[in-house]
Design an enzyme around this catalytic site. Structure first.
Site, short mmCIF file in Angstrom:
data_model
loop_
_atom_site.label_atom_id
_atom_site.label_comp_id
_atom_site.label_asym_id
_atom_site.label_seq_id
_atom_site.Cartn_x
_atom_site.Cartn_y
_atom_site.Cartn_z
N ASP A 24 0.87 -1.16 0.00
CA ASP A 24 0.00 0.00 0.00
C ASP A 24 0.91 1.23 0.00
OD1 ASP A 24 -2.42 1.54 0.32
OD2 ASP A 24 -1.93 1.73 2.44
N ASP A 26 -0.16 5.08 0.93
CA ASP A 26 -0.38 6.13 1.92
C ASP A 26 -0.35 5.58 3.34
OD1 ASP A 26 -0.73 8.01 -0.14
OD2 ASP A 26 -2.83 7.45 -0.36
N ASP A 199 -1.35 -0.34 6.13
CA ASP A 199 -1.63 0.28 7.43
C ASP A 199 -3.09 0.21 7.82
OD1 ASP A 199 -2.95 3.42 7.05
OD2 ASP A 199 -2.26 2.34 5.29
#
Length: 241
Positions: A24, A26, A199
């Site tokens: 991922d 961001d 995250d």
């Protein structure tokens, strides 16, 4: 999906599978949300109304964090200023965005993590729910050749319309897009050994699809779930409260 030329890996694990590292973007490889910060940047350069845009941008960001984002509505909103500006002005603004917002926060820990997987001969890709306009230069800056991002629909002139082309790489859509990408790489799911770093609980579908899920700089909810399931937790940056 934006694919840049890269040599195909011939590395195999003990079971004969091709190792693939998926990231991922961001709050995983970046210590910020690039889509949100792009919106803030467009306001700073005078492309959007500060009050109205901030209100809508904050609302969409809250929806994303809560797992209820309407990705089609968001992409139409997020690309509105770009569409008005046109290709040349948009490209110039993004170059400035990279110099002023992204490059100062590119962390050596993130670069080293990507580089370590590449050094082992693994195939590496970023899988993000942020659109390709915002993320393609960021992926290149991180040394990642393969980008699976939200593809933007384009008109006859080649300019973006505000719609999404195909399946958005968001939640369950990330799994579908990774499956399609593996096929393009000439790999079945069984032939690949997937590690995925994220995250957010928005990425649970792909975390559960991966062989090695890594909760990276995780939200509180993902950290608790990772501990419950015995997933690896990596605080690449400072831990979240």
């Amino acid at each position: 999906m934006t694919t840049l030329p890269a040599p195909a890996s011939t590395t195999r694990d003990a079971a004969g599978r091709v190792p693939v590292a998926l990231f991922d973007l961001d709050h995983t490889l970046l210590p910020l949300d690039s889509d949100y910060e792009w919106g803030v940047f467009t306001t700073r350069i005078g492309w959007t109304d500060p009050v109205a845009f901030a209100r809508r941008n904050d609302a969409f960001f809250a929806d994303y964090q809560a797992g209820r984002l309407d990705v089609h509505a968001y992409v139409a909103f997020a690309t509105e200023a770009i569409r008005r500006a046109g290709p040349q002005a948009a490209a110039a603004a993004h170059a400035r965005f990279m110099a002023e917002v992204i490059e100062p926060v590119l962390r050596p820990e993130a670069r080293a993590l990507v580089a370590a997987h590449r050094a082992r001969g693994e195939r590496v890709a970023i899988v993000t729910a942020t659109n390709e306009f915002v993320t393609a230069p960021i992926a290149r800056a991180l040394g990642v050749d393969e980008l699976i991002a939200v593809r933007l629909q384009r008109d006859a002139s080649g300019w973006i319309t505000g719609g999404i082309d195909g399946v958005p790489s968001f939640r369950e859509g990330k799994v579908q897009r990774v499956q399609a990408w593996l096929q393009q790489q000439g790999l079945s799911r069984e032939q690949a050994h997937l590690t995925f770093y994220s995250d957010s609980t928005n990425d649970l579908p792909l975390l559960q699809y991966a062989d090695v899920p890594v909760a990276t700089n995780p939200s509180g909810a993902l950290r608790a779930l990772a501990r419950q399931r015995g997933w690896r937790i990596l605080d690449l940056f400072e831990p979240k409260p």
